[in-house]
Design an enzyme around this catalytic site. Structure first.
Site, PDB file in Angstrom:
ATOM      1  N   GLY A 138       0.710  -1.188   0.216  1.00 45.23           N
ATOM      2  CA  GLY A 138       0.054  -0.108  -0.062  1.00 45.23           C
ATOM      3  C   GLY A 138       0.827   1.160  -0.019  1.00 45.23           C
ATOM      4  O   GLY A 138       0.599   2.280  -0.545  1.00 45.23           O
ATOM      5  N   ASP A 155      -6.831   0.250   6.722  1.00 45.83           N
ATOM      6  CA  ASP A 155      -7.414  -0.974   7.624  1.00 45.83           C
ATOM      7  C   ASP A 155      -6.176  -1.907   7.867  1.00 45.83           C
ATOM      8  O   ASP A 155      -6.117  -3.058   7.032  1.00 45.83           O
ATOM      9  CB  ASP A 155      -8.547  -1.562   6.783  1.00 45.83           C
ATOM     10  CG  ASP A 155      -9.350  -2.763   7.691  1.00 45.83           C
ATOM     11  OD1 ASP A 155      -8.862  -2.956   8.749  1.00 45.83           O
ATOM     12  OD2 ASP A 155     -10.086  -3.304   7.093  1.00 45.83           O
ATOM     13  N   PRO A 162       4.563  -6.123   9.148  1.00 42.75           N
ATOM     14  CA  PRO A 162       4.128  -5.624   7.612  1.00 42.75           C
ATOM     15  C   PRO A 162       3.500  -4.260   7.628  1.00 42.75           C
ATOM     16  O   PRO A 162       3.532  -3.368   6.792  1.00 42.75           O
ATOM     17  CB  PRO A 162       3.399  -6.696   7.099  1.00 42.75           C
ATOM     18  CG  PRO A 162       3.062  -7.667   8.094  1.00 42.75           C
ATOM     19  CD  PRO A 162       3.845  -7.318   9.162  1.00 42.75           C
TER      20      PRO A 162
END
Lengths: 284, 284
Positions: A138, A155, A162
């Protein structure tokens, strides 16, 4: 023989759940994934031994991470979900017919595959035609995006492992850039109660404030997360989560929820004094 | 060797705290009393193995059980506390110079003695000249009282064991009678999350509603109680806890609190849908 799942909320506090059966266990390239079945919480899954989602109470987290920003800005059309591999956040988003596109970026494809198999309750809407799945980091994904999303929902896991990159200044700056003019960033914001979580929460809040003119925090009761007192960050370029809430309009959508309602929406932004002090926050 | 205190929140859920030392253990005529010292929560005490008060977070419970009714009716002069042997509720009440008399009725004198010795943080105001201690059964005590108190606070254990009588119809009816014309009854109202607590909560609420025209419920985050999602009942003859809140007046009193504030006061009455449904409640 009894089987118990135990999570250390701190080195001095443990939360344990009696297990009927372990349904799955494997190491992905990123983390350890386990799925259990239990009497009290139904099925639940953990990442690196930390509770993510239980069938019994996932509705609380997913109601609050989705319906609060959606009620504040009901004309949201394009949404980016970062993390959220269980699918619960996407499930709630797909309930809005006004949403046209949902991009979900999950670094760990195995989480999605496992949840599709063992947690259909949350994963069932990942095949909605408006949803595009990206199995990528992301942090990297948002770097190239500009003025594209009305809403970004982070979220993520906790900022240990991670999920760490999703709590950095660089990431929040890129989210700001990736959002449209009236864009909103919502993130799971950790808990104020135990020290290590509170430290992560304070850091995240401070970093988000460097980019977004409106930074609010709201809270929910999530009994299976450490302390049960969980926070969400609401950051926006323009939208005020309370002044811009049109309760009548949201209620007219007819979205049935087990936790969220528009009165609770307003109440959830009123934080206890000890939390306000941690983040120099004013209840409004 | 490690020592852990473990509470069963249900038969399938356990909450455990690492102990530095057990400071006290004895059986009173009513219950087993234990006091522990811990890294995470400081000192804490349990009754029949159930968590009552920890030094770390007792402020949350005591703020919410006292300041909500006091802010709704600041001219409260005479208060009855039933239970509350640790003294935390009395401590918060003594901060109001307008209160003239506090009667505290605790069935178990040993609880008070133990808390005076081991938990001065909560017990320190039990000697305030306005406080009268009665070591009696609260259920019997209220039977003979009429139109006497502006506020009754039921700071009881759960309705399993010696606290049971404080959840009966007879008791609530007698509280109604013991209250003055504008009187308020506040009680610890259990939790909505785990079944056995939720059942107790629903029963209590239904019984209180049979007597009091205004019955409201408010919530707080109390991480050391089962699920961390704790409720309080606010029942009154006339006072509305939100419409009659004079925030400016309460703030002018200069009472410093770590949890309570007047915005949170209002927000705390907005309950999640699943709780509203349990008790046929409307957020206002």
């Amino acid at each position: 023989m009894e089987l118990w799942y135990t999570e250390e909320h701190t080195e001095n506090v443990r939360f344990s759940i009696k297990i009927k059966k372990q349904l799955y266990s494997a190491n992905s390239p990123y983390q350890k994934i386990d799925v259990f079945d239990s009497e009290e919480f139904g099925r639940f899954f953990t990442l690196d031994g930390l509770m993510m989602v239980t069938e019994k109470d996932e509705f609380i987290y997913h109601d609050m991470i989705v319906h609060v920003p959606m009620a504040a800005k009901p004309d949201t059309k394009k949404v980016l979900v970062i993390g959220g591999g269980d699918g619960g956040t996407v499930r709630e988003l797909t309930r809005y017919s006004s949403i046209e596109e949902i991009h979900m970026v999950e670094i760990d494809k195995m989480v999605v595959d496992v949840c599709r198999e063992f947690l259909p309750q949350t994963a069932l809407k990942l095949d909605d035609p408006r949803v595009s799945l990206y199995f990528e980091d992301g942090l990297k994904f948002v770097r190239s995006r500009q003025n594209e999303y009305d809403l970004i929902i982070v979220d993520s896991t906790d900022p240990f492992g991670p999920g760490e990159g999703l709590f950095t200044k660089e990431f929040y700056g890129n989210c700001f850039k990736a959002l449209s003019e009236e864009g909103i960033l919502v993130n799971q914001h950790e808990s104020p109660y135990y020290q290590s979580y509170a430290n992560a929460m304070k850091r995240a809040h401070k970093r988000i404030k460097e980019y977004f003119p409106n930074c609010r925090v709201y809270q929910a009761h999530i009994p299976t997360y450490p302390s049960g007192h969980w926070l969400f960050g609401f950051a926006s370029k323009k939208v005020d989560p309370i002044l811009d809430l049109d309760a009548e309009k949201w209620n007219s959508l007819g979205i049935e929820t087990k936790y969220y309602n528009t009165e609770l929406h307003k109440g959830s932004f009123a934080l206890p004094n000890y939390v306000k002090e941690m983040i120099e926050y004013e209840n409004k």
